[in-house]
Write an enzyme that holds these catalytic residues in place. Structure first.
Site, PDB file in Angstrom:
ATOM      1  N   CYS A 271       0.897  -1.167   0.000  1.00 56.08           N
ATOM      2  CA  CYS A 271       0.000   0.000   0.000  1.00 56.08           C
ATOM      3  C   CYS A 271       0.930   1.210   0.000  1.00 56.08           C
ATOM      4  CB  CYS A 271      -0.895  -0.003   1.237  1.00 56.08           C
ATOM      5  SG  CYS A 271      -2.036  -1.379   1.284  1.00 56.08           S
ATOM      6  N   ALA A 273       1.493   4.469  -1.747  1.00 57.04           N
ATOM      7  CA  ALA A 273       1.531   5.933  -1.958  1.00 57.04           C
ATOM      8  C   ALA A 273       1.461   6.696  -0.636  1.00 57.04           C
ATOM      9  CB  ALA A 273       0.366   6.338  -2.858  1.00 57.04           C
ATOM     10  N   PRO A 274       2.076   7.863  -0.567  1.00 54.46           N
ATOM     11  CA  PRO A 274       2.769   8.589  -1.645  1.00 54.46           C
ATOM     12  C   PRO A 274       4.199   8.112  -1.909  1.00 54.46           C
ATOM     13  CG  PRO A 274       2.781   9.903   0.365  1.00 54.46           C
ATOM     14  CD  PRO A 274       1.990   8.666   0.673  1.00 54.46           C
ATOM     15  N   GLY A 275       4.608   7.028  -1.277  1.00 51.88           N
ATOM     16  CA  GLY A 275       5.893   6.452  -1.657  1.00 51.88           C
ATOM     17  C   GLY A 275       7.047   6.802  -0.746  1.00 51.88           C
ATOM     18  N   GLY A 276       6.751   7.374   0.426  1.00 53.10           N
ATOM     19  CA  GLY A 276       7.833   7.694   1.367  1.00 53.10           C
ATOM     20  C   GLY A 276       8.625   6.442   1.724  1.00 53.10           C
ATOM     21  N   LYS A 277       7.909   5.381   2.061  1.00 50.11           N
ATOM     22  CA  LYS A 277       8.615   4.148   2.466  1.00 50.11           C
ATOM     23  C   LYS A 277       9.158   3.408   1.247  1.00 50.11           C
ATOM     24  CE  LYS A 277       5.809   3.910   6.593  1.00 50.11           C
ATOM     25  NZ  LYS A 277       4.664   4.751   6.130  1.00 50.11           N
ATOM     26  N   ASP A 327      -5.718  -2.957  -6.595  1.00 50.98           N
ATOM     27  CA  ASP A 327      -6.106  -3.309  -5.231  1.00 50.98           C
ATOM     28  C   ASP A 327      -5.178  -4.458  -4.817  1.00 50.98           C
ATOM     29  OD1 ASP A 327      -7.214  -4.504  -3.026  1.00 50.98           O
ATOM     30  OD2 ASP A 327      -9.274  -4.489  -3.787  1.00 50.98           O
ATOM     31  N   ASP A 346       1.735  -1.468   4.758  1.00 51.37           N
ATOM     32  CA  ASP A 346       1.438  -0.211   5.473  1.00 51.37           C
ATOM     33  C   ASP A 346      -0.018   0.123   5.160  1.00 51.37           C
ATOM     34  OD1 ASP A 346       1.798   2.131   6.873  1.00 51.37           O
ATOM     35  OD2 ASP A 346       2.863   3.171   5.278  1.00 51.37           O
ATOM     36  N   CYS A 399      -0.404   3.873  11.107  1.00 55.01           N
ATOM     37  CA  CYS A 399      -0.157   5.078  11.909  1.00 55.01           C
ATOM     38  C   CYS A 399      -1.367   5.296  12.806  1.00 55.01           C
ATOM     39  CB  CYS A 399       0.159   6.291  11.039  1.00 55.01           C
ATOM     40  SG  CYS A 399      -1.084   6.649   9.801  1.00 55.01           S
TER      41      CYS A 399
HETATM   42  C1  LIG Z   1      -0.977   4.561   4.981  1.00 55.76           C
HETATM   43  S1  LIG Z   1      -0.975   4.956   3.315  1.00 55.76           S
HETATM   44  C2  LIG Z   1       0.588   4.336   2.811  1.00 55.76           C
HETATM   45  C3  LIG Z   1       1.737   5.298   3.040  1.00 55.76           C
HETATM   46  C4  LIG Z   1       2.982   4.859   2.287  1.00 55.76           C
HETATM   47  N1  LIG Z   1       3.377   3.515   2.638  1.00 55.76           N
HETATM   48  C5  LIG Z   1       4.142   5.806   2.516  1.00 55.76           C
HETATM   49  O1  LIG Z   1       4.975   5.542   3.359  1.00 55.76           O
HETATM   50  O2  LIG Z   1       4.225   6.820   1.825  1.00 55.76           O
HETATM   51  C6  LIG Z   1      -2.027   3.714   2.663  1.00 55.76           C
HETATM   52  C7  LIG Z   1      -2.119   3.735   1.151  1.00 55.76           C
HETATM   53  O3  LIG Z   1      -2.785   2.532   0.757  1.00 55.76           O
HETATM   54  C8  LIG Z   1      -3.620   2.824  -0.345  1.00 55.76           C
HETATM   55  N2  LIG Z   1      -4.607   1.725  -0.384  1.00 55.76           N
HETATM   56  C9  LIG Z   1      -5.782   1.631   0.265  1.00 55.76           C
HETATM   57  N3  LIG Z   1      -6.362   0.454   0.001  1.00 55.76           N
HETATM   58  C10 LIG Z   1      -5.532  -0.218  -0.836  1.00 55.76           C
HETATM   59  C11 LIG Z   1      -5.592  -1.476  -1.478  1.00 55.76           C
HETATM   60  N4  LIG Z   1      -6.620  -2.289  -1.309  1.00 55.76           N
HETATM   61  N5  LIG Z   1      -4.562  -1.828  -2.285  1.00 55.76           N
HETATM   62  C12 LIG Z   1      -3.512  -1.003  -2.477  1.00 55.76           C
HETATM   63  N6  LIG Z   1      -3.412   0.221  -1.893  1.00 55.76           N
HETATM   64  C13 LIG Z   1      -4.403   0.596  -1.084  1.00 55.76           C
HETATM   65  C14 LIG Z   1      -4.164   4.199  -0.044  1.00 55.76           C
HETATM   66  O4  LIG Z   1      -4.625   4.828  -1.213  1.00 55.76           O
HETATM   67  C15 LIG Z   1      -2.932   4.871   0.555  1.00 55.76           C
HETATM   68  O5  LIG Z   1      -2.187   5.494  -0.444  1.00 55.76           O
END
Ligand SMILES: C[S@@+](CC[C@H](N)C(=O)[O-])C[C@H]1O[C@@H](n2cnc3c(N)ncnc32)[C@H](O)[C@@H]1O
Length: 464
Positions: A271, A273-277, A327, A346, A399
């Site tokens: 999961c 975006a925005p791609g920090g990790k 997804d 995440d 978080c």
């Molecule tokens: C907590 S944020 C992730 C932050 C990211 N790991 C970072 O460090 O920048 C969760 C992300 O999961 C995405 N998301 C939600 N449901 C998802 C799914 N079923 N499959 C993939 N991504 C999903 C959201 O759009 C969001 O961008």
């Protein structure tokens, strides 16, 4: 209660007032959308901030972040002052009132100017009928502010400036950390950066900052974290455009240090975006190997517009991943059947550990969201687990401060999966000192600290 502490400086020159008016009109639009649950504050700001010139963006942000941060208090004051709440179609007027109260309580706008401008804003909304009401309500507040606040302070939402249901849950789950959680949730977050240790050491980077007159201190939990004494524009960071550093909270930085990805491994960021990790996983692997090869990393993200942010982030740091817009729980949509050595999961969560960065949570998050989110998390981990190799590792992260999304989620997963065991968070990186957060029944819970890291949760699982 610091309601009368006016701290944001502006002046009462005509020019300053007209600047404020345009920033205020856009702030009304942003806050109307947030109050109508039409998107998060950051999404709405991103959409509307081009409507004001760049020098007015800080004021726009101060108004919107400020209203969200103080919302439980401002909302109680507004409801107390109004004989009838505004109708849904007049949410823009309600946003106008909250902004007016925020200016009276927290900004250095002269009171008469704050009232006048708020009344004028009703005319600009073509709702002249509301000008008398707005004027009367704000003037009454000017006269009776102290008594009104004294009456309202008995309400938990006002006393702690958080929604009542969150106050109750924090008190129930974390009685010892309750005050700390609330204080951090009402504060301004510090600016924390991640040094890209594949290009520069943390020690050298802090010297580069010092040369530019930027004060920084070393983070104690993450070996790549630096805290800046005051927030600056990212473009002022040394070699920011070359990817030498990125803005990222210290807790969030721990993910890459725990998972410790190595070049040669196949890794999934599920999961992303925005791609920090995503960026940090690539930097970590690059800083621990001697070849030009980079980590084989697949990053999956559901939202196309958020996937673009990953692209932009990776482009700046000059590293690459296989990006998939899908997804993550729908394996047939993105998985080629080749199992991963390591997975970072995440998951989307309530973000209750990062309220100070996303203060609109005080407006938009509802108790039912916790069960909904935990069902989504359960589904994602169940599916993604299938893509992990035997002897592979999955790092579950949120978080959130809610046990339902964290240790209880993991307890249920372990109970249902014989092939999963929990391992210590430094199992893959023995150099990582685990002196942060609090041991939970499973994993570790970090609480937001006033001048330090955000609230976070980590648990590392191994497939037998
Ligand atoms: C907590 S944020 C992730 C932050 C990211 N790991 C970072 O460090 O920048 C969760 C992300 O999961 C995405 N998301 C939600 N449901 C998802 C799914 N079923 N499959 C993939 N991504 C999903 C959201 O759009 C969001 O961008």
């Amino acid at each position: 209660m610091t309601f009368s502490n006016k701290k944001v400086t502006d002046s009462n020159t005509n020019e300053a007032l007209s600047i404020q008016r345009s920033a205020r009109q856009v702030a009304i639009q942003v806050m109307t959308s947030v109050l109508r649950q039409q998107g998060s504050l950051s999404t709405q700001l991103a959409r509307h901030q081009q409507d004001v010139s760049s020098e007015h963006i800080p004021l726009l942000k101060e108004l919107c972040f400020g209203v969200c941060r103080q919302y439980p208090l401002l909302n109680s004051i507004a409801l107390h002052l109004l004989s009838h709440p505004f109708e849904e179609k007049d949410t823009d007027l309600y946003a106008t009132l909250l902004l007016g109260l925020y200016q009276l309580g927290y900004m250095n706008t002269p009171d008469h100017a704050a009232v006048h401008e708020t009344v004028e804003a009703c005319r600009l909304l073509k709702k002249d009928w509301a000008t008398k009401l707005m004027n009367a309500v704000l003037r009454r507040y000017q006269r009776e502010a102290d008594e009104i606040i004294e009456q309202l302070e008995a309400m938990p939402s006002v006393e702690y400036n958080h929604p009542k249901w969150l106050v109750k849950r924090f008190a129930k789950h974390w009685p010892e950390q309750f005050e700390q959680i609330i204080e951090a949730g009402n504060s301004h977050p510090p600016m924390c950066i991640r040094v890209n240790t594949s290009t520069v050491s943390r020690e050298t980077y802090i010297e580069n900052l010092t040369e530019k007159g930027i004060d920084a201190t070393i983070g104690q939990a993450s070996p790549s974290a630096l805290y800046l004494r005051s927030a600056i524009k990212v473009t002022e960071l040394p070699d920011f455009e070359k990817g030498f550093s990125s803005v990222q909270d210290e807790s969030a930085q721990l993910a890459a240090h725990i998972l410790a990805p190595q070049v040669g491994e196949k890794v999934l960021d599920a999961c992303a975006a925005p791609g920090g990790k995503t960026g940090h996983l690539l930097e970590f692997a690059a800083s621990h190997q001697n070849t030009e090869a980079i980590l084989d990393l697949t990053a999956v993200e559901l939202e196309p517009w958020r996937l673009e942010k990953i692209e932009a982030n990776l482009e700046r740091i000059g590293l690459m991943a296989n990006l998939q817009c899908a997804d993550a729980s729908n394996l047939s949509a993105w998985w080629d059947g080749k199992a991963f050595d390591k997975i970072l999961l995440d998951v989307p969560c309530s973000a209750t550990g990062v309220i100070r960065r996303n203060p609109d949570i005080k407006i938009s998050r509802k108790p039912a969201d916790i069960d909904e989110l935990s069902a989504i998390q359960k589904h994602i981990i169940e599916q993604v687990w299938q893509t992990l190799k035997p002897s592979g590792y999955l790092l579950y992260a949120t978080c959130s401060l809610m046990p339902e999304e964290n240790e209880q989620q993991i307890a249920a997963f372990l109970a249902a999966h014989d092939d999963a065991i929990e391992v210590p968070l430094n199992a893959l990186n023995p150099d990582l000192k685990i002196e942060w957060g609090t041991a939970a029944n499973h994993g570790r819970q970090l609480f937001p600290t006033l001048k330090g890291h955000d609230g976070f949760y980590y648990c590392l699982l191994k497939k037998k």
